[in-house]
Design a protein around this motif. Structure first.
Motif, PDB file in Angstrom:
ATOM      1  N   GLN A   1       0.828  -1.211   0.000  1.00  0.00           N
ATOM      2  CA  GLN A   1       0.000   0.000   0.000  1.00  0.00           C
ATOM      3  C   GLN A   1       0.861   1.261   0.000  1.00  0.00           C
ATOM      4  O   GLN A   1       0.521   2.259  -0.662  1.00  0.00           O
ATOM      5  N   LEU A   2       1.975   1.229   0.714  1.00  0.00           N
ATOM      6  CA  LEU A   2       2.875   2.389   0.719  1.00  0.00           C
ATOM      7  C   LEU A   2       3.451   2.628  -0.674  1.00  0.00           C
ATOM      8  O   LEU A   2       3.570   3.779  -1.115  1.00  0.00           O
ATOM      9  N   ARG A   3       3.807   1.564  -1.355  1.00  0.00           N
ATOM     10  CA  ARG A   3       4.325   1.709  -2.720  1.00  0.00           C
ATOM     11  C   ARG A   3       3.268   2.284  -3.658  1.00  0.00           C
ATOM     12  O   ARG A   3       3.563   3.121  -4.510  1.00  0.00           O
ATOM     13  N   ILE A   4       2.018   1.834  -3.461  1.00  0.00           N
ATOM     14  CA  ILE A   4       0.932   2.303  -4.331  1.00  0.00           C
ATOM     15  C   ILE A   4       0.651   3.779  -4.107  1.00  0.00           C
ATOM     16  O   ILE A   4       0.587   4.570  -5.064  1.00  0.00           O
ATOM     17  N   TYR A   5       0.470   4.177  -2.838  1.00  0.00           N
ATOM     18  CA  TYR A   5       0.000   5.531  -2.546  1.00  0.00           C
ATOM     19  C   TYR A   5       1.118   6.581  -2.487  1.00  0.00           C
ATOM     20  O   TYR A   5       0.860   7.760  -2.708  1.00  0.00           O
ATOM     21  N   LEU A   6       2.345   6.137  -2.187  1.00  0.00           N
ATOM     22  CA  LEU A   6       3.433   7.105  -2.093  1.00  0.00           C
ATOM     23  C   LEU A   6       4.270   7.213  -3.363  1.00  0.00           C
ATOM     24  O   LEU A   6       4.991   8.201  -3.540  1.00  0.00           O
ATOM     25  N   VAL A   7       4.172   6.225  -4.233  1.00  0.00           N
ATOM     26  CA  VAL A   7       4.976   6.244  -5.467  1.00  0.00           C
ATOM     27  C   VAL A   7       4.081   6.182  -6.716  1.00  0.00           C
ATOM     28  O   VAL A   7       4.105   7.082  -7.545  1.00  0.00           O
ATOM     29  N   SER A   8       3.287   5.128  -6.820  1.00  0.00           N
ATOM     30  CA  SER A   8       2.491   4.930  -8.040  1.00  0.00           C
ATOM     31  C   SER A   8       1.456   6.028  -8.247  1.00  0.00           C
ATOM     32  O   SER A   8       1.326   6.581  -9.351  1.00  0.00           O
ATOM     33  N   LEU A   9       0.696   6.350  -7.197  1.00  0.00           N
ATOM     34  CA  LEU A   9      -0.351   7.362  -7.323  1.00  0.00           C
ATOM     35  C   LEU A   9       0.207   8.734  -7.684  1.00  0.00           C
ATOM     36  O   LEU A   9      -0.307   9.386  -8.619  1.00  0.00           O
ATOM     37  N   PRO A  10       1.261   9.229  -6.995  1.00  0.00           N
ATOM     38  CA  PRO A  10       1.837  10.520  -7.422  1.00  0.00           C
ATOM     39  C   PRO A  10       2.354  10.491  -8.858  1.00  0.00           C
ATOM     40  O   PRO A  10       2.220  11.480  -9.582  1.00  0.00           O
ATOM     41  N   PHE A  11       2.925   9.368  -9.280  1.00  0.00           N
ATOM     42  CA  PHE A  11       3.417   9.265 -10.658  1.00  0.00           C
ATOM     43  C   PHE A  11       2.265   9.386 -11.655  1.00  0.00           C
ATOM     44  O   PHE A  11       2.372  10.086 -12.662  1.00  0.00           O
ATOM     45  N   VAL A  12       1.163   8.689 -11.388  1.00  0.00           N
ATOM     46  CA  VAL A  12       0.011   8.751 -12.281  1.00  0.00           C
ATOM     47  C   VAL A  12      -0.537  10.179 -12.340  1.00  0.00           C
ATOM     48  O   VAL A  12      -0.862  10.696 -13.419  1.00  0.00           O
ATOM     49  N   CYS A  13      -0.644  10.835 -11.182  1.00  0.00           N
ATOM     50  CA  CYS A  13      -1.145  12.220 -11.146  1.00  0.00           C
ATOM     51  C   CYS A  13      -0.234  13.163 -11.934  1.00  0.00           C
ATOM     52  O   CYS A  13      -0.713  14.054 -12.649  1.00  0.00           O
ATOM     53  N   LEU A  14       1.066  12.951 -11.809  1.00  0.00           N
ATOM     54  CA  LEU A  14       2.019  13.778 -12.554  1.00  0.00           C
ATOM     55  C   LEU A  14       1.851  13.568 -14.060  1.00  0.00           C
ATOM     56  O   LEU A  14       1.876  14.535 -14.835  1.00  0.00           O
ATOM     57  N   CYS A  15       1.651  12.336 -14.475  1.00  0.00           N
ATOM     58  CA  CYS A  15       1.449  12.041 -15.893  1.00  0.00           C
ATOM     59  C   CYS A  15       0.156  12.665 -16.407  1.00  0.00           C
ATOM     60  O   CYS A  15       0.099  13.170 -17.535  1.00  0.00           O
ATOM     61  N   LEU A  16      -0.888  12.640 -15.578  1.00  0.00           N
ATOM     62  CA  LEU A  16      -2.160  13.243 -15.982  1.00  0.00           C
ATOM     63  C   LEU A  16      -2.019  14.754 -16.137  1.00  0.00           C
ATOM     64  O   LEU A  16      -2.561  15.350 -17.081  1.00  0.00           O
ATOM     65  N   TYR A  17      -1.274  15.372 -15.215  1.00  0.00           N
ATOM     66  CA  TYR A  17      -1.041  16.812 -15.320  1.00  0.00           C
ATOM     67  C   TYR A  17      -0.274  17.144 -16.603  1.00  0.00           C
ATOM     68  O   TYR A  17      -0.604  18.096 -17.311  1.00  0.00           O
ATOM     69  N   PHE A  18       0.730  16.326 -16.888  1.00  0.00           N
ATOM     70  CA  PHE A  18       1.518  16.552 -18.104  1.00  0.00           C
ATOM     71  C   PHE A  18       0.656  16.395 -19.352  1.00  0.00           C
ATOM     72  O   PHE A  18       0.794  17.138 -20.322  1.00  0.00           O
ATOM     73  N   SER A  19      -0.263  15.412 -19.317  1.00  0.00           N
ATOM     74  CA  SER A  19      -1.166  15.198 -20.450  1.00  0.00           C
ATOM     75  C   SER A  19      -2.066  16.412 -20.664  1.00  0.00           C
ATOM     76  O   SER A  19      -2.289  16.841 -21.801  1.00  0.00           O
ATOM     77  N   LEU A  20      -2.594  16.982 -19.580  1.00  0.00           N
ATOM     78  CA  LEU A  20      -3.421  18.189 -19.688  1.00  0.00           C
ATOM     79  C   LEU A  20      -2.610  19.372 -20.207  1.00  0.00           C
ATOM     80  O   LEU A  20      -3.110  20.183 -20.996  1.00  0.00           O
ATOM     81  N   TYR A  21      -1.380  19.462 -19.772  1.00  0.00           N
ATOM     82  CA  TYR A  21      -0.514  20.550 -20.219  1.00  0.00           C
ATOM     83  C   TYR A  21      -0.267  20.449 -21.725  1.00  0.00           C
ATOM     84  O   TYR A  21      -0.316  21.459 -22.444  1.00  0.00           O
ATOM     85  N   VAL A  22      -0.035  19.222 -22.202  1.00  0.00           N
ATOM     86  CA  VAL A  22       0.158  19.013 -23.640  1.00  0.00           C
ATOM     87  C   VAL A  22      -1.110  19.378 -24.407  1.00  0.00           C
ATOM     88  O   VAL A  22      -1.055  19.953 -25.499  1.00  0.00           O
ATOM     89  N   MET A  23      -2.263  19.049 -23.825  1.00  0.00           N
ATOM     90  CA  MET A  23      -3.535  19.377 -24.479  1.00  0.00           C
ATOM     91  C   MET A  23      -3.704  20.889 -24.637  1.00  0.00           C
ATOM     92  O   MET A  23      -4.146  21.378 -25.687  1.00  0.00           O
ATOM     93  N   MET A  24      -3.332  21.654 -23.612  1.00  0.00           N
ATOM     94  CA  MET A  24      -3.462  23.111 -23.687  1.00  0.00           C
ATOM     95  C   MET A  24      -2.500  23.687 -24.732  1.00  0.00           C
ATOM     96  O   MET A  24      -2.830  24.649 -25.438  1.00  0.00           O
ATOM     97  N   ILE A  25      -1.315  23.092 -24.850  1.00  0.00           N
ATOM     98  CA  ILE A  25      -0.384  23.515 -25.904  1.00  0.00           C
ATOM     99  C   ILE A  25      -0.995  23.266 -27.278  1.00  0.00           C
ATOM    100  O   ILE A  25      -0.874  24.080 -28.202  1.00  0.00           O
ATOM    101  N   TYR A  26      -1.691  22.129 -27.396  1.00  0.00           N
ATOM    102  CA  TYR A  26      -2.359  21.800 -28.671  1.00  0.00           C
ATOM    103  C   TYR A  26      -3.391  22.864 -29.030  1.00  0.00           C
ATOM    104  O   TYR A  26      -3.470  23.311 -30.182  1.00  0.00           O
ATOM    105  N   PHE A  27      -4.193  23.285 -28.059  1.00  0.00           N
ATOM    106  CA  PHE A  27      -5.196  24.313 -28.338  1.00  0.00           C
ATOM    107  C   PHE A  27      -4.546  25.651 -28.698  1.00  0.00           C
ATOM    108  O   PHE A  27      -5.054  26.398 -29.551  1.00  0.00           O
ATOM    109  N   ASP A  28      -3.427  25.964 -28.075  1.00  0.00           N
ATOM    110  CA  ASP A  28      -2.698  27.191 -28.436  1.00  0.00           C
ATOM    111  C   ASP A  28      -2.192  27.104 -29.880  1.00  0.00           C
ATOM    112  O   ASP A  28      -2.246  28.097 -30.630  1.00  0.00           O
TER     113      ASP A  28
END
Length: 572
Positions: free
Chosen positions: A306-333
């Motif tokens: 559970q520590l590996r999931i919530y302290l490593v995997s979950l933050p990594f997934v959230c970071l990837c999602l943020y990066f994906s949204l950032y790329v999307m906004m660049i696309y609209f620009d």
């Protein structure tokens, strides 16, 4: 190499090859002898008690072995893995060797009581549960370390000594299946029972869901065609389609649950006791006793996982999602820049530039998906899940969230930030993931592009035949995996249904008809009321419906008028 241990006192004519084991050409003789001996050793000695026979090939130096099992060993294995079979009284019960006479179609000389797929599943189960006891390393390879409880097959695979393990085809049965499945063009159902007997329940359920989903799309397609022809450009008419969409997306999954349960009960997997599922080969830990089964197997702390999931995997997934949204906004620009450039120059070059942002975005998304998928597999493996089903569920969820955001984030932005229905009608079209994304396109935004269901039906009909062809003639035969449902994909589709309900309600709230009911209210206030009505049921909360409606009206009114006027409006 000695052949005496290859047959376990069974004559060669009784040997039925079911599984192929391919070892590296460079594998040392002592390693091969040790591994094959562990396969044929008795269970009491830590072996799998199976049959092994070397395959003689024309190519020199190949280490290929055929694995089978005696009829008695397969029956005992069926009890070990908890297979459920039909009894003489037509009830479904877990097979036990002691009560074998009570099962339908059982006879001591009937070797067809277990399907070939079930026999191969039993052998795979036994091979994967070959675990080290006193060995400290793979014989002949000091660098390939072992410890008590470590999966031997897993260590051989990671060390490159074992190349692959796969089930054999039955040419005659495969030929019959090909003819009835895709060999002739016909209007009708797939031979799902035959698919299940040959490929197992997991593959059969995929094709069952693909078939069911295709039929479920037909009403949407039938309604979508005349709607597209006669009312597509009339924005006032999409409310009716969105309302039908609400009902459709909710009903089809509830009906599928019943269809799936009926099917898997007949196949015997609905009643299988999954709590006795064996650890997957990649699971590692200190050798101990499992508290439920009482068997010796690796033990790993769930807190560490559970520590590996919530302290490593979950933050990594959230970071990837943020990066994906950032790329999307660049696309609209980039889209906005391309439009401005075209308006200023109005040339052939500027017309071509309009397509550049979409092409770049599509390539970037594909690259991101591949990198993320690789990272998700590494993370999920590092989390060290005990069961294969748990491993698959966590991997699917990671990939699913990222793909959902990549595919639909831009559509949500266009619909609910830009409020551009015309732009929303231009979107883009691994098996379940494709169906999941397809379901999203149909259930979320088909009211503004009604032909989505039509194209989905045509795509799925082609998909059924092409996937059947690939399974029988192109892909390597997979091991059967008993399953009672489509797993975490059911949750994924249900989540998509909830999102589609919200989306279609908001689209209805944005329609001119609903807006006319609140002529003095801003759009966001109308949407707020729609969402409040979705998520809060006054009856469930014990609130009188009239009082609830009065409160909603007053909340909307307070955004626009003095409190005195709102008091009188709320009582209407």
């Amino acid at each position: 190499m000695a052949q005496s241990w290859s047959f376990l006192d069974v004559c060669e004519s009784d040997f039925r090859p079911l599984v192929v084991i391919e070892l590296a050409k460079s594998a040392k003789a002592e390693t091969v002898e040790w591994f094959t001996k562990r396969i044929v050793d008795k269970k009491a000695k830590g072996g799998a008690q199976l049959l092994v026979k070397p395959l003689l090939t024309e190519k020199e130096g190949e280490n290929i072995y055929l694995v089978g099992a005696s009829h008695l060993r397969l029956l005992l294995g069926a009890e070990t893995v908890g297979l459920v079979k039909k009894c003489s009284d037509n009830s479904m019960r877990t097979f036990t060797y002691s009560s074998r006479k009570t099962f339908k179609d059982f006879a001591d000389d009937n070797h067809d009581f277990l399907t070939m797929a079930e026999c191969q599943y039993i052998i795979k189960h036994e091979l994967e549960n070959l675990r080290a006891k006193d060995e400290k390393m793979i014989p002949g390879y000091p660098q390939a370390k072992l410890y008590p409880g470590k999966s031997i097959v897993r260590r051989l695979l990671t060390s490159g000594i074992l190349v692959q393990i796969f089930p054999l085809h039955d040419r005659e049965e495969l030929k019959k299946l090909c003819h009835s499945w895709y060999g002739r063009v016909k209007v009708g159902y797939q031979p799902l029972d035959d698919v299940r007997c040959y490929f197992g329940e997991t593959i059969a359920l995929y094709f069952a869901f693909l078939e069911y989903f295709t039929f479920a799309l037909i009403p949407m397609a039938v309604i979508g065609i005349p709607y597209y022809v006669f009312a597509w450009e009339d924005y006032d008419k999409y409310v009716m389609f969105a309302t039908f969409n609400l009902l459709w997306s909710t009903v089809i999954l509830e009906v599928w649950k019943r269809v799936c349960a009926t099917m898997t009960y007949r196949w015997g997997t609905l009643l299988m006791k999954r709590q006795f599922e064996e650890p997957r080969p990649g699971f590692h830990g200190v050798l101990g006793i499992h508290p439920v089964t009482g068997r010796e197997e690796p033990v790993y702390s769930s807190i560490k996982r559970q520590l590996r999931i919530y302290l490593v995997s979950l933050p990594f997934v959230c970071l990837c999602l943020y990066f994906s949204l950032y790329v999307m906004m660049i696309y609209f620009d980039l889209e906005e820049w391309a439009l401005d450039y075209h308006e200023e120059n109005d040339s052939n070059l500027s017309s071509l530039m309009l397509f550049v942002p979409s092409i770049i975005y599509a390539v970037v998304i594909e690259v991101m998906n591949r990198i993320y998928r690789y990272a998700a597999e590494l993370l999920t493996s590092w989390e060290n899940h005990r069961l294969e089903s748990s491993y698959q569920n966590h991997l699917i969820l990671k990939v699913l969230v990222f793909n959902f955001l990549n595919c639909f984030a831009s559509l949500f932005y266009i619909a609910f930030v830009l409020f551009d229905m015309h732009l929303l009608r231009q979107g883009t079209f691994d098996d379940y993931l494709e169906l999941f994304l397809q379901f999203g396109y149909v259930s979320l935004f088909s009211c503004v592009y009604p032909l989505a269901a039509v194209f989905a039906v045509l795509n799925n009909i082609t998909e059924i035949y092409s996937d059947a062809l690939k399974m029988c003639n192109i892909y390597k035969r997979p091991f059967a995996e008993p399953t009672a449902n489509i797993g975490v994909w059911q949750l994924a589709f249900e989540t998509m249904t909830v999102i589609s309900v919200v989306t279609n309600c908001v689209l209805i709230g944005m329609s001119p008809q609903v807006s006319a009911l609140f002529p003095d209210s801003k759009m966001e206030h109308v949407l707020t009321v729609a969402l409040v009505e979705i998520f809060f049921d006054p009856v469930e909360l014990g609130i009188d419906a009239k009082e609830w409606l009065s409160w909603v009206r007053s909340r909307v009114c307070l955004q626009q008028r003095p409190r005195e006027e709102c008091t009188s409006i709320a009582t209407i």
